[in-house]
Motif scaffolding. Sequence first.
Motif, short mmCIF file in Angstrom:
data_model
loop_
_atom_site.label_atom_id
_atom_site.label_comp_id
_atom_site.label_asym_id
_atom_site.label_seq_id
_atom_site.Cartn_x
_atom_site.Cartn_y
_atom_site.Cartn_z
N ALA A 275 -2.66 49.27 10.45
CA ALA A 275 -3.76 50.22 10.57
C ALA A 275 -3.63 51.10 11.80
N LYS A 276 -2.89 50.63 12.79
CA LYS A 276 -2.75 51.39 14.03
C LYS A 276 -1.28 51.40 14.41
N VAL A 277 -0.74 52.59 14.58
CA VAL A 277 0.69 52.77 14.87
C VAL A 277 0.85 53.61 16.13
N LEU A 278 1.73 53.18 17.03
CA LEU A 278 2.05 53.92 18.25
C LEU A 278 3.50 54.40 18.17
N ASP A 279 3.67 55.71 18.05
CA ASP A 279 4.98 56.33 17.91
C ASP A 279 5.49 56.75 19.28
N VAL A 280 6.66 56.22 19.70
CA VAL A 280 7.18 56.53 21.04
C VAL A 280 8.08 57.76 21.05
N THR A 281 8.41 58.30 19.87
CA THR A 281 9.47 59.31 19.81
C THR A 281 9.03 60.70 20.22
N ARG A 282 7.73 60.92 20.48
CA ARG A 282 7.28 62.25 20.89
C ARG A 282 7.24 62.43 22.41
N ALA A 283 7.39 61.33 23.16
CA ALA A 283 7.34 61.42 24.62
C ALA A 283 8.63 62.08 25.12
N ALA A 284 8.50 63.31 25.61
CA ALA A 284 9.67 64.13 25.90
C ALA A 284 10.61 63.49 26.93
N GLU A 285 10.05 62.81 27.94
CA GLU A 285 10.88 62.29 29.02
C GLU A 285 11.91 61.26 28.54
N ILE A 286 11.55 60.47 27.53
CA ILE A 286 12.46 59.39 27.11
C ILE A 286 13.24 59.75 25.85
N ARG A 287 13.27 61.04 25.52
CA ARG A 287 14.14 61.50 24.43
C ARG A 287 15.47 62.02 24.97
N GLN A 288 15.63 62.01 26.29
CA GLN A 288 16.78 62.63 26.93
C GLN A 288 17.83 61.58 27.33
N ASP A 291 22.49 62.03 33.32
CA ASP A 291 23.71 61.61 34.01
C ASP A 291 23.44 61.35 35.48
N TYR A 292 23.96 60.22 35.96
CA TYR A 292 23.89 59.87 37.37
C TYR A 292 25.29 59.47 37.84
N ASP A 293 25.45 59.30 39.16
CA ASP A 293 26.77 59.03 39.71
C ASP A 293 27.39 57.76 39.14
N ASN A 294 26.59 56.71 39.01
CA ASN A 294 27.14 55.41 38.62
C ASN A 294 26.77 54.97 37.21
N HIS A 295 25.90 55.71 36.56
CA HIS A 295 25.48 55.30 35.22
C HIS A 295 24.91 56.49 34.46
N ILE A 296 24.71 56.29 33.17
CA ILE A 296 23.92 57.22 32.38
C ILE A 296 22.64 56.51 31.98
N ALA A 297 21.55 57.27 31.94
CA ALA A 297 20.25 56.73 31.55
C ALA A 297 19.89 57.29 30.18
N ILE A 298 19.90 56.43 29.18
CA ILE A 298 19.60 56.83 27.82
C ILE A 298 18.13 56.55 27.55
N GLY A 299 17.37 57.58 27.28
CA GLY A 299 15.96 57.40 26.98
C GLY A 299 15.77 56.55 25.74
N ALA A 300 14.75 55.69 25.79
CA ALA A 300 14.53 54.76 24.68
C ALA A 300 14.25 55.47 23.37
N ALA A 301 13.75 56.71 23.43
CA ALA A 301 13.44 57.46 22.21
C ALA A 301 14.57 58.39 21.80
N ALA A 392 11.72 51.87 28.39
CA ALA A 392 11.73 53.31 28.68
C ALA A 392 13.13 53.88 28.73
N TRP A 393 14.05 53.18 29.39
CA TRP A 393 15.42 53.68 29.50
C TRP A 393 16.40 52.52 29.38
N ILE A 394 17.60 52.85 28.95
CA ILE A 394 18.74 51.93 28.96
C ILE A 394 19.76 52.51 29.92
N LEU A 395 20.08 51.78 30.97
CA LEU A 395 21.01 52.25 32.00
C LEU A 395 22.39 51.65 31.72
N VAL A 396 23.36 52.50 31.48
CA VAL A 396 24.71 52.05 31.12
C VAL A 396 25.69 52.47 32.21
#
Length: 525
Positions: A275-288, A291-301, A392-396
């Motif tokens: 009856a109640k659904v929370l969709d995470v895929t519209r949150a712009a910050e975690i769709r990206q 790139d960082y020096d030691n890892h990449i941060a993959i947004g959960a969405a 929120a993010w996966i750091l690889v």
Amino acid sequence: MTPKTIRFLRRGEPVALGNVPPDRTLLEVLREDLGATGTKEGCGEGDCGACTVVLAEADERGGLKYRAVNSCIQLAHSVDGRALWTVEDLAAEDGTLHPAQEAMVQCHGSQCGFCTPGFVMSLFGMYQNHVCKGEAVTRELAQEELSGNLCRCTGYRPILDAAQKMGGLPAVKVDEALIARKLQQLRHHRPQPRHPREGGEPWLPSVAAEMREPWIPAFAGMTEGAGMTPEGAEYIAPETLSGLLAARARHPDAQVVAGCTDVGLWVTKQHRRFAKVLDVTRAAEIRQVEDYDNHIAIGAAATLTDAYAALIDQRPQLKTFANRFAGLPVRNAGTLGGNVANGSPIGDSMPLLIALDAQLVLMNERGHRHVPLDAFYTGYRRNVLAPDELVAWILVPRPRQNEFLRAYKVSKRFDDDISAVCLAIRLELQGGRVANIGIGAGGVAATPVRAARTEAFLLGREWTEAAALEAGELLREEFEPISDMRASAAYRRQVLGNLLRRFWLESQGRRGINLEQFRLQEVSA
């Protein structure tokens, strides 16, 4: 509470659907509410591709980004604010077929015809993403992007022929600037709709003159209780991370969804209701992907397509493994964060991420914390998330010096199948000895798991065939897999050791020892 109205573009024209339950699938809405019966229901679980449709949204360059997806497991609300094409929408008004359709006719790519609409829509997505950009459709590309469509009649040669023929037919272009403008209007003008019969202006008056279907109340002809939206039903899709975390805190009982490649099966196969659904895929910050020096941060969405593209950019040897994760429509819909949070023991992303020493960033309104992926799971589909937390993010980590990495998937079918065993191994050597080792396994325990004992055995040892064989025997004994429809426990144990031996051989430069290196053209030449 008034249920959220779905607004999207179809044939380039605005459509609004009211009174749609949060857990109603896109396929149900298309076939039962809009009469778009060209889209077929085959498996109901995202495996066969008969229900494929194409979605598009504006990209950062002002054009459109197209995605072929399985409508049988997509929730209807997921198309809100996007452009949609079904097989009925491709031919011109005078009946002239789209190149994706005409090529199928000319190449005799259809027999019984049931799977044909899905193939045509995957071809349409390929046409928009490649042919319209001046790129040639190679045989390899066609095989890769049709991996989510199954045919039981013709065999695939004429369909692959059709994929390559599309580019030689008279071109058909989508007016992307117009579609992008209308999508922008959909996003920024969201007043509460009023049915024309109730008087007043229909919603989105700036494009009202162009609309064919200004407002459609879903279930208009249905009786009370026959699928009507339940009291208190809500589809929540915040467009910012802060809004998403606030919604999670307010609605800890809501079913969290991303691409619905698993939750969709709970709806279609287990007949569960939400009856109640929370969709995470519209949150712009975690769709990206950042790139960082030691890892990449993959947004959960970030979709699996985008997430694996980022991983392949760092480690090109993962391309075949990524393509075999699932069919393209599943990768286009599913997200890396959803795959991780769902925690299926046969999910392919987690063994790879465990081998790469990935970390998760978990967030709620109070802050964030970092958790190593191999410490995230506490049992079968259980994890350390608090009721108000989300991934929120996966750091690889970036590739290390002298890193040797392989990821293996063993399944009954090469394409579009679930693993019986998945094994990922990352090795770093210094002076011929194992300086660092990461081994992640799937399909052999209640959760995706690290082979900690085998790692400890190899660390510091000279990397020899004898060490690899002994480690393979230890790996076979480290887990207690079950027997199920995909494989027996004995088979899984045997395969684990065999894969470690394969890894040894490949680390010594051996090629041609698995199907990933097999090329039919080379054999037949």
